[in-house]
Design a protein around this motif. Structure first.
Motif, mmCIF file in Angstrom:
data_model
loop_
_atom_site.group_PDB
_atom_site.id
_atom_site.type_symbol
_atom_site.label_atom_id
_atom_site.label_comp_id
_atom_site.label_asym_id
_atom_site.label_seq_id
_atom_site.Cartn_x
_atom_site.Cartn_y
_atom_site.Cartn_z
ATOM 1 N N TYR A 79 86.583 35.091 4.594
ATOM 2 C CA TYR A 79 85.996 33.779 4.316
ATOM 3 C C TYR A 79 85.633 33.047 5.604
ATOM 4 O O TYR A 79 84.517 32.520 5.747
ATOM 5 C CB TYR A 79 86.959 32.938 3.482
ATOM 6 N N LEU A 80 86.569 32.999 6.557
ATOM 7 C CA LEU A 80 86.313 32.272 7.801
ATOM 8 C C LEU A 80 85.240 32.961 8.639
ATOM 9 O O LEU A 80 84.419 32.293 9.286
ATOM 10 C CB LEU A 80 87.604 32.134 8.607
ATOM 11 N N LEU A 81 85.250 34.286 8.634
ATOM 12 C CA LEU A 81 84.223 35.010 9.377
ATOM 13 C C LEU A 81 82.833 34.699 8.823
ATOM 14 O O LEU A 81 81.886 34.479 9.589
ATOM 15 C CB LEU A 81 84.505 36.511 9.299
ATOM 16 N N ARG A 82 82.725 34.661 7.519
ATOM 17 C CA ARG A 82 81.425 34.451 6.880
ATOM 18 C C ARG A 82 81.038 32.970 6.843
ATOM 19 O O ARG A 82 79.880 32.621 7.079
ATOM 20 C CB ARG A 82 81.475 34.995 5.452
ATOM 21 N N HIS A 83 81.991 32.096 6.553
ATOM 22 C CA HIS A 83 81.670 30.684 6.357
ATOM 23 C C HIS A 83 81.662 29.898 7.662
ATOM 24 O O HIS A 83 80.836 28.992 7.846
ATOM 25 C CB HIS A 83 82.667 30.050 5.383
ATOM 26 N N TYR A 84 82.558 30.243 8.575
ATOM 27 C CA TYR A 84 82.698 29.472 9.806
ATOM 28 C C TYR A 84 81.971 30.116 10.988
ATOM 29 O O TYR A 84 81.335 29.419 11.792
ATOM 30 C CB TYR A 84 84.177 29.309 10.145
ATOM 31 N N CYS A 85 82.049 31.443 11.098
ATOM 32 C CA CYS A 85 81.544 32.118 12.296
ATOM 33 C C CYS A 85 80.110 32.629 12.154
ATOM 34 O O CYS A 85 79.423 32.807 13.157
ATOM 35 C CB CYS A 85 82.458 33.293 12.666
ATOM 36 N N TRP A 86 79.670 32.884 10.928
ATOM 37 C CA TRP A 86 78.369 33.521 10.741
ATOM 38 C C TRP A 86 77.232 32.534 11.007
ATOM 39 O O TRP A 86 77.366 31.347 10.746
ATOM 40 C CB TRP A 86 78.263 34.053 9.322
ATOM 41 N N GLY A 87 76.093 33.076 11.534
ATOM 42 C CA GLY A 87 74.935 32.210 11.730
ATOM 43 C C GLY A 87 74.407 32.232 13.144
ATOM 44 O O GLY A 87 74.496 31.224 13.851
ATOM 45 N N GLY B 38 77.823 32.289 16.458
ATOM 46 C CA GLY B 38 78.886 33.061 15.815
ATOM 47 C C GLY B 38 79.942 33.517 16.803
ATOM 48 O O GLY B 38 81.144 33.433 16.524
ATOM 49 N N PHE B 39 79.496 33.990 17.970
ATOM 50 C CA PHE B 39 80.457 34.468 18.974
ATOM 51 C C PHE B 39 81.311 33.316 19.488
ATOM 52 O O PHE B 39 82.525 33.470 19.686
ATOM 53 C CB PHE B 39 79.708 35.131 20.134
ATOM 54 N N ARG B 40 80.680 32.169 19.700
ATOM 55 C CA ARG B 40 81.436 31.014 20.195
ATOM 56 C C ARG B 40 82.491 30.581 19.184
ATOM 57 O O ARG B 40 83.649 30.339 19.541
ATOM 58 C CB ARG B 40 80.476 29.862 20.495
ATOM 59 N N ARG B 41 82.091 30.488 17.914
ATOM 60 C CA ARG B 41 83.042 30.053 16.890
ATOM 61 C C ARG B 41 84.137 31.096 16.659
ATOM 62 O O ARG B 41 85.300 30.733 16.436
ATOM 63 C CB ARG B 41 82.300 29.767 15.588
ATOM 64 N N ASP C 186 79.337 35.058 -0.947
ATOM 65 C CA ASP C 186 79.143 33.656 -1.339
ATOM 66 C C ASP C 186 80.372 32.834 -0.965
ATOM 67 O O ASP C 186 81.185 32.496 -1.822
ATOM 68 C CB ASP C 186 78.872 33.591 -2.846
ATOM 69 N N PRO C 187 80.543 32.531 0.322
ATOM 70 C CA PRO C 187 81.765 31.847 0.787
ATOM 71 C C PRO C 187 81.760 30.361 0.467
ATOM 72 O O PRO C 187 81.468 29.522 1.325
ATOM 73 C CB PRO C 187 81.747 32.109 2.291
#
Length: 515
Positions: free
Chosen positions: A194-202, A207-210, A327-328
């Motif tokens: 969830y965190l990888l997709r919702h917080y880090c993705w994009g 993404g790398f920074r987050r 779908d996070p």
């Protein structure tokens, strides 16, 4: 908040009345941990064997016990005496430890407050009733004796941050929770995906920074917990204590999960084949022997290893992980985490019956979303509470646990009936998906209000039959013989209800549409 404090105050008064009630060996476990962390240097906490009840929780819980030991020493020095304090059970230590559990529930109170602060009053009060007045928490924490309310409060706090979109704080609190009790790690795959997709993705840079920030936060939490033991060369001993895989597949009293049916099938096949003349060596009945240790091998079915249970938990989790990746949605995270703990309970290694709290408490926040969720929770809550009855086996506690379950069932029914009336359905939470909206609208058209189906009613009547057999008919017909049968029946019958809940949750997750 003042209304919530009133709910907490009422619950605290009931818990204070239960201070003289039965407490299990877990009471001495935690008293010994007070003495151990107070009397010994940190480098010896996870190697000391003064008592059989060695420290086997992660470091943050050990630090928690160390803080409590400071106050315990001021009240009664015998509480924290490592040698002379063994099995110490004076009124002073009982009062002290009982009150520490009640006060630590303030963490649960805050977690509930965060999760419900934006809800309408009707749903908010329903959740308070389901969680703050949970009979399961009273039985496990305030009679049997543990600190689950405090830990579940951290879980609810983490989920509340995720539902608000504050992913970094949610991940931070969950990491803290894992450093208090590692058994909550069953939900770690859901959090990771969830965190990888919702917080880090994009985007690569973003993404790398987050991902780096999130990883740094988690590493910092675990470093704060484990670094002192790494410094003293104790990390291997800490991990060995935390993961005692030699304890066997099942606990002394079988948790009502999948392995209950597996054991019964193996013993049934062995008995049947032996009657047919096959040379079958039936293992000793250590599964019901009441001791924690290596379980006897299975006679017919394949042997189960920790790797097998780990694989089964991941397979059961896979539909949920796929949904979380595709779908996070913040509004789904509590349901996904509760499902993860259900999978861990059903297919995990050496599961305790008390672990049902890990999914029953979070699902209370889902129960108020629509009528179908409320019906599911009503059945699950009753079954899970009933499965804890063997924890309180003394005669004087029997009326208490029965009364707790009956009162809770009545209050649940009244709360859900007030929310889901014939004239209207519950207001739908903004984050609930389109499938739930359709379900709620269909309910409104039927105009049923809060009722349960015939199958659920029949199952609940069956619980009564199981209890009558165990308390009246079995002692009358068999006396002291086959004393394990009533416990076995509770495990099997409760296991059917938990399996039903797992299938219900899985079906809901699979059928929920992606956005």
């Amino acid at each position: 908040m003042s209304e919530l404090l009133w709910f907490f105050g009422v619950a605290a008064c009931v818990k204070l009345l239960l201070i003289p009630s039965y407490h299990s060996t877990d009471f001495e476990v935690h008293r010994h941990w007070l003495a151990l962390t107070h009397s010994l240097p940190l480098s010896k906490w996870y190697s000391d064997e003064t008592s059989p009840w060695t420290l086997d929780y992660p470091p943050f819980f050990a630090y928690f016990e160390r803080v409590l030991s400071i106050f315990a020493n001021l009240i009664d020095t015998q509480i924290v005496h490592l040698q002379e304090g063994l099995n110490y059970s004076s009124d002073t230590v009982v009062l002290f430890q009982r009150i520490t559990v009640i006060l630590s529930d303030l963490c649960l109170l805050y977690g509930v407050y965060r999760l419900t602060k934006d809800l309408d009053s009707r749903r908010r009060i329903s959740i308070w009733v389901l969680i703050i007045w949970s009979p399961m928490l009273v039985i496990v924490d305030h009679m049997h004796f543990q600190y689950n309310g405090f830990l579940l409060g951290l879980l609810l706090m983490s989920l509340s941050y995720l539902e608000e979109g504050r992913d970094l704080m949610g991940g931070f609190v969950f990491a803290v929770l894992l450093c208090f009790k590692h058994l909550f790690a069953v939900a770690a795959p859901v959090y990771f995906v969830y965190l990888l997709r919702h917080y880090c993705w994009g985007g690569f840079v973003r993404g790398f920074r987050r991902l780096s920030v999130l990883g740094a936060v988690v590493v910092a939490v675990f470093a704060a917990a484990y670094a002192p033991f790494v410094y003293h060369g104790q990390i291997q001993q800490v991990l060995h204590r935390m993961f005692p895989f030699g304890r066997g597949l099942c606990h002394a009293y079988w948790a009502p999960n999948f392995w209950t049916f597996y054991i019964i099938l193996d013993k049934g096949l062995a008995f049947f084949l032996k009657k047919l003349g096959f040379a079958i060596q039936i293992p000793a009945a250590s599964f019901t022997g009441g001791l924690v240790g290596d379980s006897s091998p299975f006679a017919i079915l394949p042997q189960i290893t920790p790797l097998t249970t780990f694989t089964m938990v991941l397979l059961a989790l896979s539909p949920c992980l796929i949904k979380a990746w595709r779908d996070p949605r913040p509004g789904m995270i509590t349901r996904w985490v509760a499902y993860a703990y259900t999978c861990g309970f059903l297919f995990g290694w050496h599961v305790h019956e008390k672990a049902s709290l890990h999914f029953v408490i979070p699902l209370a926040t889902v129960a108020v979303q629509n009528l179908d969720n409320a019906r599911h929770y009503f059945l699950l809550s009753i079954v899970s509470c009933y499965s804890l009855f063997p924890l309180l086996f003394e005669a004087q506690e029997y009326p208490i646990k029965v009364l707790l379950l009956l009162l809770h069932s009545i209050i649940m029914w009244l709360a859900f009936s007030a929310q889901f009336t014939k004239e209207e359905t519950a207001p739908i939470k903004k984050k609930v998906d389109q499938l739930e909206k359709r379900s709620s609208n269909a309910t409104a058209k039927r105009g049923e209000g809060f009722v349960i189906g015939g199958v659920e009613k029949s199952y609940l009547v069956g619980l009564l039959a199981v209890e009558i057999w165990g308390q009246l008919l079995h002692p009358l017909l068999f006396g002291d013989k086959l004393s394990f049968v009533p416990l076995m029946l509770i495990s099997i019958y409760s296991g059917l209800g938990i399996m039903y809940s797992w299938i219900w949750q899985l079906r809901w997750i699979i059928r929920s549409p992606n956005i």
